[in-house]
Design a protein around this motif. Structure first.
Motif, mmCIF file in Angstrom:
data_model
loop_
_atom_site.group_PDB
_atom_site.id
_atom_site.type_symbol
_atom_site.label_atom_id
_atom_site.label_comp_id
_atom_site.label_asym_id
_atom_site.label_seq_id
_atom_site.Cartn_x
_atom_site.Cartn_y
_atom_site.Cartn_z
ATOM 1 N N PRO A 6 -3.335 2.792 -8.846
ATOM 2 C CA PRO A 6 -3.996 2.601 -7.801
ATOM 3 C C PRO A 6 -5.401 2.390 -7.922
ATOM 4 N N ARG A 7 -6.020 2.769 -9.097
ATOM 5 C CA ARG A 7 -7.437 2.322 -9.352
ATOM 6 C C ARG A 7 -7.456 0.807 -9.637
ATOM 7 N N LEU A 8 -6.701 0.208 -10.462
ATOM 8 C CA LEU A 8 -6.721 -0.972 -10.848
ATOM 9 C C LEU A 8 -6.146 -2.066 -9.850
ATOM 10 N N ILE A 9 -5.391 -1.508 -8.947
ATOM 11 C CA ILE A 9 -5.138 -2.388 -7.911
ATOM 12 C C ILE A 9 -6.172 -2.578 -6.776
ATOM 13 N N ALA B 48 -10.629 10.246 -8.965
ATOM 14 C CA ALA B 48 -9.627 10.914 -8.238
ATOM 15 C C ALA B 48 -8.325 10.291 -8.426
ATOM 16 N N LEU B 49 -8.422 8.957 -8.436
ATOM 17 C CA LEU B 49 -7.100 8.274 -8.247
ATOM 18 C C LEU B 49 -6.360 7.802 -9.418
ATOM 19 N N GLY B 50 -5.014 7.709 -9.221
ATOM 20 C CA GLY B 50 -4.403 7.413 -10.487
ATOM 21 C C GLY B 50 -4.724 6.036 -11.095
ATOM 22 N N THR C 190 0.657 -1.222 -0.101
ATOM 23 C CA THR C 190 0.052 0.006 -0.001
ATOM 24 C C THR C 190 0.788 1.255 -0.031
ATOM 25 N N VAL C 191 2.027 1.271 0.708
ATOM 26 C CA VAL C 191 3.053 2.418 0.656
ATOM 27 C C VAL C 191 3.540 2.700 -0.729
ATOM 28 N N ARG C 192 4.034 1.349 -1.238
ATOM 29 C CA ARG C 192 4.985 1.529 -2.427
ATOM 30 C C ARG C 192 4.119 2.234 -3.644
ATOM 31 N N TYR C 193 2.709 1.717 -3.644
ATOM 32 C CA TYR C 193 1.959 2.261 -4.879
ATOM 33 C C TYR C 193 1.082 3.619 -4.303
ATOM 34 N N ASN C 194 1.362 3.892 -2.960
ATOM 35 C CA ASN C 194 0.512 5.135 -2.697
ATOM 36 C C ASN C 194 -0.941 5.186 -2.792
ATOM 37 N N LEU C 195 -1.471 4.128 -2.426
ATOM 38 C CA LEU C 195 -2.863 3.681 -2.804
ATOM 39 C C LEU C 195 -3.959 4.940 -2.054
ATOM 40 N N TYR C 196 -3.347 5.374 -1.050
ATOM 41 C CA TYR C 196 -4.483 6.303 -0.341
ATOM 42 C C TYR C 196 -4.144 7.821 -0.375
#
Length: 409
Positions: free
Chosen positions: A340-343, A335-337, A161-167
Motif C-alpha cells: 500500500p505504501r508504494l501504491i 503504519a502501512l504495509g 483500493t479494496v483489493r490492496y486494502n489501502l485504507y
C-alpha cells in the motif's frame, strides 16, 4: 467381549481415522477472478433490502431505527449509485455550447488534416483526432460512451483500493470521489477524449500495481506500458505521464527482462501508428513529430491564464484536499504495509505529473480531469482518519460543488 480383545488388533492410526492426506488442488482448478467479482456483488441484495426497508418505514410513518452513516466506510451500493448519478449529471450537461465548440474544433481538425494530407506528412488521423471526429459526427453516442467510460473508471479505481486494502478499512469511498472530481473538473466539449484518457490512466495504474509480485509480471507490466503509450496519442498534454514507466519499474522492483517487455509495450502504439501512416503514403515519423511540436508550442501556464477565476475554485479546493491527504499519508507512512505504501507513492507521483501537464503549453480544460484518478485514490486516506462530524459535511460539500460546477459550465 472384553476390552482386551479390542486392543489385540493394534492401535488405530490417525491416518485411518482421518483418511488419506489431502494435497492442495492444482492452480488450474482454482477460479482466477470469480472470488473477487463475487466480493463485489454478493452484498448487493442485503444492502438493497436495507434501502427498501428504510423507504417503507418513511412512507408508512413509522419511526426508523437510529442509524449512524459513516461516510468513511461507504459500502458498494451507495457508492455505485452516487457514481451513476454523477455520470448522468456530467453527460446531461455535456451538451450545449461546449458541444458546439467541440464540433467546430472537430471540423477545424478535419480541415487541418486535409491540408496535411495534401502536403503528404499525415495520411491517417491520430486516436485523439478520431475520437474528436466521432464526437462531432455523433454527439449523443459520444456522451453515452463517455458516461460508460466514467462508470468503468470509477469502478476500476474502487476495486483497486479494496483489493490492496489501502485504507485499513473496508470502504468503496474512492468510487464516488472519482465521480465527484471528474464531474466537477471535466469542463469542455471533448468529453469522449477526456474520459478515454482517464480510463487509460486508471488501467495503467491498476496493471502497474498488479506487476508488483514475487514472480515475473510480464503480462501486467506490458499492459500498463501499452496504456501509458496510448495516453499521449489520445491527449497530447498527457505526455509527462510517460515518466510513470521508469518510476513504476523502480518502485515495484522489476527485473531487466520485465523492463524490456515494458519498453516494447510503451513503443508499440506509436510505432504501429507510424507504420500505418507510412503505409498510407505519409511520412513515417510524422505521427510522433506533430504531437511533439504541438506539445512544446505555446506558452506555459496558458490554461490558468486563460481560465476565469471562478472556474479555478473547484480545482484549487481539490488541490488543497490532496495536499491535506498527503500530509495524513506522510504522518502514517510507516503504519502501512509495503505494497500500500508504494501504491500511494506511485499515485502521488502521478498526481504531480498531472499537475506538471496542466502547467504545460498543450494543456486544455479537459486535461484537468486526469487529476481525478490519483486524487480518488489519495483522498479516502484522509476521510477515514478525520472525525465523522467533519468527514460527512466535507463529502457532501464536495458532491454539491461538483454538481453545481457541472450545471453552470
Amino acid at each position: 467381549l472384553s476390552s482386551g480383545s479390542w486392543k489385540s488388533g493394534g492401535s488405530i492410526t490417525a491416518a485411518a481415522n482421518t483418511g488419506p492426506a489431502r494435497h492442495p488442488r492444482p492452480a488450474s482448478s482454482h477460479p482466477a477472478s470469480g472470488r473477487s467479482y463475487w466480493y463485489w456483488f454478493s452484498n448487493i441484495a442485503p444492502q438493497s433490502y436495507g434501502l427498501f426497508r428504510l423507504f417503507s418505514l418513511i412512507l408508512s410513518g413509522e419511526k426508523a431505527p437510529d442509524m449512524k452513516f459513516d461516510i468513511a466506510r461507504q459500502p458498494l451500493v451507495p457508492a455505485f449509485l452516487t457514481l451513476a448519478a454523477l455520470a448522468v449529471v456530467a453527460m446531461w450537461n455535456a451538451g450545449g455550447p461546449a458541444v458546439d465548440t467541440a464540433v467546430q474544433a472537430g471540423h477545424a481538425a478535419g480541415t487541418v488534416d486535409i491540408g496535411r494530407n495534401a502536403a503528404g506528412a499525415l495520411a491517417v488521423s491520430s486516436p485523439g483526432e478520431l475520437l474528436a471526429q466521432f464526437q462531432a459526427a455523433h454527439p449523443v453516442w459520444a456522451r453515452w460512451i463517455a458516461g460508460l467510460l466514467m462508470l468503468f473508471t470509477g469502478m476500476s479505481i474502487g476495486r483497486l483500493t479494496v483489493r490492496y486494502n489501502l485504507y485499513s478499512v473496508g470502504t468503496c469511498l474512492a468510487i464516488p470521489l472519482y465521480g465527484a472530481i471528474a464531474c466537477g473538473l471535466a469542463v469542455g466539449g471533448d468529453c469522449l477524449t477526456t474520459f478515454a484518457a482517464s480510463a487509460l490512466l486508471a488501467l495503467a495504474t491498476k496493471n502497474f500495481c498488479r506487476s508488483y509480485c514475487n514472480g515475473f509480471g510480464f503480462d501486467a507490466i506490458f499492459r500498463a506500458s501499452l496504456y501509458i503509450g496510448l495516453l499521449p496519442l489520445v491527449a497530447t498534454a498527457a505526455a509527462p505521464l510517460l515518466i510513470l514507466l521508469p518510476l513504476a519499474v523502480m518502485l515495484f522492483r522489476r527485473t531487466l527482462r520485465e523492463v524490456a517487455v515494458a519498453v516494447a509495450g510503451l513503443l508499440l502504439p506509436a510505432l504501429t501508428l507510424c507504420y500505418v501512416n507510412w503505409a498510407a503514403g505519409g511520412e513515417f515519423l510524422a505521427q510522433v513529430a506533430e504531437p511533439g511540436s504541438a506539445f512544446i508550442a505555446g506558452t506555459p501556464l496558458s490554461l490558468f491564464l486563460s481560465t476565469p477565476v471562478q472556474n479555478l475554485v473547484l480545482p484549487g479546493a481539490v488541490f488543497l484536499l490532496d495536499l491535506t491527504a498527503l500530509l495524513f499519508f506522510l504522518s502514517d507512512i510507516y503504519a502501512l504495509g509495503t505494497k500500500p505504501r508504494l501504491i500511494f507513492i506511485f499515485n502521488i507521483s502521478a498526481l504531480l505529473l498531472t499537475a506538471a501537464a496542466l502547467c504545460g503549453p498543450a494543456a486544455t480544460p479537459a486535461t484537468v480531469a486526469l487529476a481525478a484518478v490519483p486524487s480518488a485514490v489519495l483522498l479516502p486516506f484522509m476521510f477515514v482518519r478525520i472525525h465523522r462530524a467533519i468527514a460527512l459535511p466535507l463529502y457532501l460539500l464536495l458532491l454539491a460543488s461538483a454538481v453545481i460546477s457541472a450545471v453552470l459550465q
